[in-house]
Motif scaffolding. Structure first.
Motif, PDB file in Angstrom:
ATOM      1  N   GLU A  24       2.695  14.730  -3.542  1.00  0.00           N
ATOM      2  CA  GLU A  24       2.462  14.122  -4.849  1.00  0.00           C
ATOM      3  C   GLU A  24       1.188  14.695  -5.461  1.00  0.00           C
ATOM      4  O   GLU A  24       0.186  14.856  -4.774  1.00  0.00           O
ATOM      5  N   ALA A  25       1.218  14.990  -6.747  1.00  0.00           N
ATOM      6  CA  ALA A  25       0.047  15.555  -7.430  1.00  0.00           C
ATOM      7  C   ALA A  25      -1.008  14.498  -7.725  1.00  0.00           C
ATOM      8  O   ALA A  25      -2.209  14.781  -7.741  1.00  0.00           O
ATOM      9  N   THR A  26      -0.559  13.253  -7.975  1.00  0.00           N
ATOM     10  CA  THR A  26      -1.455  12.144  -8.291  1.00  0.00           C
ATOM     11  C   THR A  26      -1.026  10.929  -7.475  1.00  0.00           C
ATOM     12  O   THR A  26       0.164  10.650  -7.359  1.00  0.00           O
ATOM     13  N   VAL A  27      -2.015  10.223  -6.947  1.00  0.00           N
ATOM     14  CA  VAL A  27      -1.757   9.033  -6.144  1.00  0.00           C
ATOM     15  C   VAL A  27      -2.571   7.891  -6.715  1.00  0.00           C
ATOM     16  O   VAL A  27      -3.772   8.036  -6.965  1.00  0.00           O
ATOM     17  N   ALA A  28      -1.929   6.732  -6.926  1.00  0.00           N
ATOM     18  CA  ALA A  28      -2.614   5.546  -7.456  1.00  0.00           C
ATOM     19  C   ALA A  28      -3.006   4.612  -6.309  1.00  0.00           C
ATOM     20  O   ALA A  28      -2.232   4.394  -5.382  1.00  0.00           O
ATOM     21  N   VAL A  29      -4.219   4.058  -6.407  1.00  0.00           N
ATOM     22  CA  VAL A  29      -4.710   3.064  -5.458  1.00  0.00           C
ATOM     23  C   VAL A  29      -5.234   1.881  -6.270  1.00  0.00           C
ATOM     24  O   VAL A  29      -6.076   2.055  -7.149  1.00  0.00           O
ATOM     25  N   ALA A  30      -4.724   0.677  -5.964  1.00  0.00           N
ATOM     26  CA  ALA A  30      -5.180  -0.533  -6.650  1.00  0.00           C
ATOM     27  C   ALA A  30      -6.516  -0.981  -6.063  1.00  0.00           C
ATOM     28  O   ALA A  30      -6.704  -0.970  -4.847  1.00  0.00           O
ATOM     29  N   VAL A  31      -7.433  -1.369  -6.929  1.00  0.00           N
ATOM     30  CA  VAL A  31      -8.745  -1.880  -6.530  1.00  0.00           C
ATOM     31  C   VAL A  31      -8.765  -3.379  -6.824  1.00  0.00           C
ATOM     32  O   VAL A  31      -8.603  -3.772  -7.979  1.00  0.00           O
ATOM     33  N   GLY A  32      -8.930  -4.186  -5.778  1.00  0.00           N
ATOM     34  CA  GLY A  32      -8.863  -5.633  -5.931  1.00  0.00           C
ATOM     35  C   GLY A  32      -7.447  -6.126  -5.717  1.00  0.00           C
ATOM     36  O   GLY A  32      -7.008  -7.090  -6.337  1.00  0.00           O
ATOM     37  N   ALA A  33      -6.732  -5.478  -4.819  1.00  0.00           N
ATOM     38  CA  ALA A  33      -5.338  -5.834  -4.544  1.00  0.00           C
ATOM     39  C   ALA A  33      -5.254  -7.086  -3.683  1.00  0.00           C
ATOM     40  O   ALA A  33      -6.260  -7.581  -3.166  1.00  0.00           O
ATOM     41  N   ASP A  34      -4.038  -7.559  -3.508  1.00  0.00           N
ATOM     42  CA  ASP A  34      -3.722  -8.713  -2.658  1.00  0.00           C
ATOM     43  C   ASP A  34      -4.618  -9.901  -3.001  1.00  0.00           C
ATOM     44  O   ASP A  34      -4.488 -10.478  -4.059  1.00  0.00           O
ATOM     45  N   ASN A  35      -5.565 -10.209  -2.136  1.00  0.00           N
ATOM     46  CA  ASN A  35      -6.455 -11.358  -2.333  1.00  0.00           C
ATOM     47  C   ASN A  35      -7.635 -11.036  -3.237  1.00  0.00           C
ATOM     48  O   ASN A  35      -8.529 -11.856  -3.397  1.00  0.00           O
ATOM     49  N   GLY A  36      -7.648  -9.836  -3.806  1.00  0.00           N
ATOM     50  CA  GLY A  36      -8.748  -9.418  -4.672  1.00  0.00           C
ATOM     51  C   GLY A  36      -9.831  -8.640  -3.952  1.00  0.00           C
ATOM     52  O   GLY A  36     -10.771  -8.160  -4.575  1.00  0.00           O
ATOM     53  N   PHE A  37      -9.697  -8.496  -2.637  1.00  0.00           N
ATOM     54  CA  PHE A  37     -10.733  -7.834  -1.847  1.00  0.00           C
ATOM     55  C   PHE A  37     -10.157  -6.752  -0.946  1.00  0.00           C
ATOM     56  O   PHE A  37     -10.505  -6.650   0.233  1.00  0.00           O
ATOM     57  N   SER A  38      -9.265  -5.938  -1.516  1.00  0.00           N
ATOM     58  CA  SER A  38      -8.713  -4.824  -0.748  1.00  0.00           C
ATOM     59  C   SER A  38      -8.293  -3.700  -1.691  1.00  0.00           C
ATOM     60  O   SER A  38      -8.200  -3.882  -2.904  1.00  0.00           O
ATOM     61  N   PHE A  39      -8.076  -2.544  -1.083  1.00  0.00           N
ATOM     62  CA  PHE A  39      -7.500  -1.401  -1.778  1.00  0.00           C
ATOM     63  C   PHE A  39      -6.039  -1.323  -1.338  1.00  0.00           C
ATOM     64  O   PHE A  39      -5.721  -1.632  -0.190  1.00  0.00           O
ATOM     65  N   ALA A  40      -5.137  -0.896  -2.230  1.00  0.00           N
ATOM     66  CA  ALA A  40      -3.737  -0.772  -1.848  1.00  0.00           C
ATOM     67  C   ALA A  40      -3.110   0.456  -2.488  1.00  0.00           C
ATOM     68  O   ALA A  40      -3.100   0.543  -3.709  1.00  0.00           O
ATOM     69  N   PRO A  41      -2.626   1.379  -1.686  1.00  0.00           N
ATOM     70  CA  PRO A  41      -2.773   1.397  -0.235  1.00  0.00           C
ATOM     71  C   PRO A  41      -4.212   1.738   0.141  1.00  0.00           C
ATOM     72  O   PRO A  41      -4.878   2.501  -0.554  1.00  0.00           O
ATOM     73  N   ALA A  42      -4.665   1.181   1.252  1.00  0.00           N
ATOM     74  CA  ALA A  42      -6.049   1.407   1.683  1.00  0.00           C
ATOM     75  C   ALA A  42      -6.244   2.788   2.286  1.00  0.00           C
ATOM     76  O   ALA A  42      -7.306   3.382   2.139  1.00  0.00           O
ATOM     77  N   HIS A  43      -5.242   3.286   2.961  1.00  0.00           N
ATOM     78  CA  HIS A  43      -5.371   4.570   3.655  1.00  0.00           C
ATOM     79  C   HIS A  43      -4.203   5.464   3.259  1.00  0.00           C
ATOM     80  O   HIS A  43      -3.045   5.119   3.503  1.00  0.00           O
ATOM     81  N   VAL A  44      -4.520   6.583   2.611  1.00  0.00           N
ATOM     82  CA  VAL A  44      -3.479   7.499   2.161  1.00  0.00           C
ATOM     83  C   VAL A  44      -3.709   8.889   2.736  1.00  0.00           C
ATOM     84  O   VAL A  44      -4.845   9.295   3.000  1.00  0.00           O
ATOM     85  N   ARG A  45      -2.606   9.607   2.922  1.00  0.00           N
ATOM     86  CA  ARG A  45      -2.645  11.005   3.354  1.00  0.00           C
ATOM     87  C   ARG A  45      -2.089  11.828   2.214  1.00  0.00           C
ATOM     88  O   ARG A  45      -0.996  11.529   1.698  1.00  0.00           O
ATOM     89  N   VAL A  46      -2.855  12.838   1.787  1.00  0.00           N
ATOM     90  CA  VAL A  46      -2.477  13.656   0.630  1.00  0.00           C
ATOM     91  C   VAL A  46      -2.661  15.124   0.957  1.00  0.00           C
ATOM     92  O   VAL A  46      -3.299  15.483   1.943  1.00  0.00           O
ATOM     93  N   ASP A  47      -2.113  15.966   0.098  1.00  0.00           N
ATOM     94  CA  ASP A  47      -2.339  17.408   0.191  1.00  0.00           C
ATOM     95  C   ASP A  47      -3.641  17.763  -0.525  1.00  0.00           C
ATOM     96  O   ASP A  47      -4.073  17.036  -1.425  1.00  0.00           O
ATOM     97  N   ALA A  48      -4.229  18.885  -0.154  1.00  0.00           N
ATOM     98  CA  ALA A  48      -5.393  19.401  -0.878  1.00  0.00           C
ATOM     99  C   ALA A  48      -4.985  19.621  -2.331  1.00  0.00           C
ATOM    100  O   ALA A  48      -3.879  20.080  -2.613  1.00  0.00           O
TER     101      ALA A  48
END
Length: 144
Positions: free
Chosen positions: A50-74
């Motif tokens: 994927e060229a672009t990956v979205a991560v939510a800030v304040g996910a779930d209970n408001g105190f997490s990143f989602a997804p918290a851990h991602v694997r991407v290409d250079a």
């Protein structure tokens, strides 16, 4: 209370406070006290290809990143988008290589393109002691 008793009491209180705070030192430093933001291979979300990956800030209970851990290409751009939950958040690289502003506003974004292979850990500095941590693993071109 006599002066010597007061000094003894203050000395004892100081020692107790220092002992109590000693366990908090790792929690107060960005990224300390944990390896790879507590992730396991099962926690990582594979976003290679994927060229672009979205991560939510304040996910779930408001105190997490989602997804918290991602694997991407250079060359992949990660875009963090604030949900407006949990108060003010930031994205702060443990190694200091990138940092966003502290923001509470829903819809705010911060982005970074990752070129260097390896694992790049980050935290939300106000909420890291609540476990608000994440990582971006950039796959090496040699990885299958």
């Amino acid at each position: 209370m006599r002066d010597s008793s007061r000094r003894a009491l203050l000395a004892a209180a100081g020692t107790a406070s220092a002992t109590a705070l000693a366990g908090c030192v790792d929690a107060a430093l960005p990224g300390s006290g944990s390896d790879a933001a507590g992730e396991s291979a099962d926690d990582r979300v594979d976003r290679t290809g994927e060229a672009t990956v979205a991560v939510a800030v304040g996910a779930d209970n408001g105190f997490s990143f989602a997804p918290a851990h991602v694997r991407v290409d250079a060359g992949t751009t990660v875009v963090w988008e604030w949900t407006g939950k949990g108060g003010g958040h930031d994205v702060y690289a443990v190694d200091g290589s990138f940092a966003s502003d502290l923001v509470a506003e829903e819809g705010h974004t911060f982005e970074r393109t990752f070129e260097k292979p390896g694992t790049h850990e980050y935290v939300c500095t106000p909420h890291q002691t609540r476990g608000m941590r994440g990582s971006v693993e950039v796959a090496s071109p040699d990885d299958d």
